[in-house]
Design a protein around this motif. Structure first.
Motif, mmCIF file in Angstrom:
data_model
loop_
_atom_site.group_PDB
_atom_site.id
_atom_site.type_symbol
_atom_site.label_atom_id
_atom_site.label_comp_id
_atom_site.label_asym_id
_atom_site.label_seq_id
_atom_site.Cartn_x
_atom_site.Cartn_y
_atom_site.Cartn_z
ATOM 1 N N THR A 10 -5.026 -0.478 8.293
ATOM 2 C CA THR A 10 -4.636 0.764 7.614
ATOM 3 C C THR A 10 -3.483 0.547 6.638
ATOM 4 O O THR A 10 -3.116 1.466 5.913
ATOM 5 C CB THR A 10 -4.165 1.819 8.639
ATOM 6 N N HIS A 12 -1.125 -1.594 3.605
ATOM 7 C CA HIS A 12 -1.381 -1.842 2.181
ATOM 8 C C HIS A 12 -2.386 -2.980 1.985
ATOM 9 O O HIS A 12 -3.399 -2.818 1.302
ATOM 10 C CB HIS A 12 -0.068 -2.166 1.468
ATOM 11 N N LEU A 13 -2.120 -4.108 2.590
ATOM 12 C CA LEU A 13 -3.037 -5.246 2.481
ATOM 13 C C LEU A 13 -4.365 -4.928 3.165
ATOM 14 O O LEU A 13 -5.432 -5.234 2.642
ATOM 15 C CB LEU A 13 -2.385 -6.488 3.111
ATOM 16 N N SER A 32 -5.789 0.568 15.109
ATOM 17 C CA SER A 32 -4.612 1.262 14.588
ATOM 18 C C SER A 32 -3.872 1.920 15.751
ATOM 19 O O SER A 32 -4.460 2.209 16.791
ATOM 20 C CB SER A 32 -5.051 2.332 13.581
ATOM 21 N N TYR A 119 12.897 -10.619 9.008
ATOM 22 C CA TYR A 119 11.437 -10.622 8.814
ATOM 23 C C TYR A 119 10.855 -12.035 8.848
ATOM 24 O O TYR A 119 9.861 -12.297 9.541
ATOM 25 C CB TYR A 119 11.136 -9.936 7.485
ATOM 26 N N LYS A 123 8.079 -13.586 11.422
ATOM 27 C CA LYS A 123 6.737 -14.037 11.030
ATOM 28 C C LYS A 123 6.503 -15.479 11.507
ATOM 29 O O LYS A 123 5.391 -15.829 11.916
ATOM 30 C CB LYS A 123 6.564 -13.955 9.505
ATOM 31 N N PHE A 145 4.336 -9.380 -2.088
ATOM 32 C CA PHE A 145 3.366 -8.666 -2.922
ATOM 33 C C PHE A 145 4.118 -7.893 -4.014
ATOM 34 O O PHE A 145 5.204 -7.360 -3.777
ATOM 35 C CB PHE A 145 2.559 -7.652 -2.092
#
Ligand SMILES: NC(=O)c1ccc[n+]([C@@H]2O[C@H](COP(=O)([O-])OP(=O)(O)OC[C@H]3O[C@@H](n4cnc5c(N)ncnc54)[C@H](OP(=O)(O)O)[C@@H]3O)[C@@H](O)[C@H]2O)c1
Length: 265
Positions: A10, A12-13, A32, A119, A123, A145
């Motif tokens: 759901t 952006h990517l 989701s 972040y 990751k 992005f």
């Protein structure tokens, strides 16, 4: 053809990945944390990543799991929850993970670093969970992005004087190009870590913000702001860049021309 589960479908990517998968595979399921109406070839299922409720059922039957779910700081826990669900479901899907260029190169030592710039290590920790899972996996690292930089520029651009972290650089890429590569990987065999995907140009963050302000017709000045900490120094030193992998096509200027203008701040 493969049944594919998309986590973070759901986001952006995810919204760029999912329609491509619908075209390419028989079944696409999106997990989701909140309910969505299924349709257009997409089955949405709800799961609680903290308790694991719904996650095992979501994973069950998937040949491929494209793992895009993530946030600023909890990516390791999310990866662990996914693995628990896979094990409980009792099979061995191909895990296709998206990570970020330089994930292991940004140190986080202080509380400030952790809160604001945690972040990257988060990751990296998620990568290690998936790579150590014993399951077939593929991991693609991408640079920031364009859309993420635009969100930051829009937020900062509302201020009377626009702060820009001193020296920070980025090599932004179109999320749609990352989506296309992820789908290609999801349709193929597990490859482990694949070559990074980076945008076509390196810019300073300040230059990108200036580009945004010019595109929307704003004359507000930018001011360099020193962000303390080792993580900030790493961004200034280019830890988040992959100049040798500048394979992305759309430039920041082209993206701005398409997405931002005098009436589109
Ligand atoms: N943005 C970038 O520049 C960039 C660059 C390289 C890699 N990536 C990676 O690409 C992936 C997608 O990024 P994006 O920009 O599309 O993110 P996004 O728009 O924030 O979407 C991420 C999705 O993950 C789910 N999610 C968020 N927090 C979660 C949590 N704590 N536990 C479980 N699910 C959670 C949400 O779906 P629901 O609300 O539906 O559950 C959300 O829609 C992320 O893994 C990100 O790290 C991003």
């Amino acid at each position: 053809m493969a049944r594919t589960l998309v986590t973070g479908g759901t986001g952006h990517l995810g919204r760029l990945v999912v329609p491509r998968l619908v075209e390419a595979v028989d079944e696409v399921r999106v997990v989701s944390r909140s309910p969505h109406a299924s349709g257009d070839g997409i089955e949405y299922v709800v799961a609680d990543w903290t308790t694991g409720e719904g996650l095992t059922e979501a994973v069950r039957g998937a040949d491929v799991v494209v793992h895009l779910a993530g946030d600023q700081l909890h990516n390791e826990a999310t990866a662990q929850a996914l693995l628990r669900a896979v094990r409980e479901a009792g099979h061995r899907p191909h895990l296709v993970n998206v990570s970020v260029v330089g994930a292991e190169r940004v140190p986080v030592r202080t509380g400030f670093d952790r809160r604001v710039l945690g972040y990257m290590p988060s990751k990296y920790a998620a990568e290690r969970v998936l790579e150590g899972s014993g399951l077939p996996w593929t991991n693609l690292r991408a640079t920031q992005f364009h859309e993420l930089v635009l969100i930051a520029a829009r937020g900062l651009g509302k201020l009377p004087v626009v702060p820009a972290p001193t020296g920070w650089q980025a090599q932004p890429i179109a999320a749609d190009e990352v989506a296309a590569r992820l789908v290609e990987l999801a349709l193929g065999s597990p490859q482990g870590r694949v070559p990074d995907l980076a945008g076509p140009e390196v810019h300073t963050f300040r230059a990108m913000i200036r580009g945004y302000l010019d595109a929307v017709g704003s004359r507000r000045p930018t001011v360099p702001v020193r962000v303390p900490g080792g993580a900030s120094r790493a961004y200034a030193a280019g830890a988040n860049l992959a100049p040798d992998r500048a394979v992305g096509k759309q430039t920041w200027a082209e993206f701005l021309a398409a997405e931002a203008g005098p009436g589109r701040r």
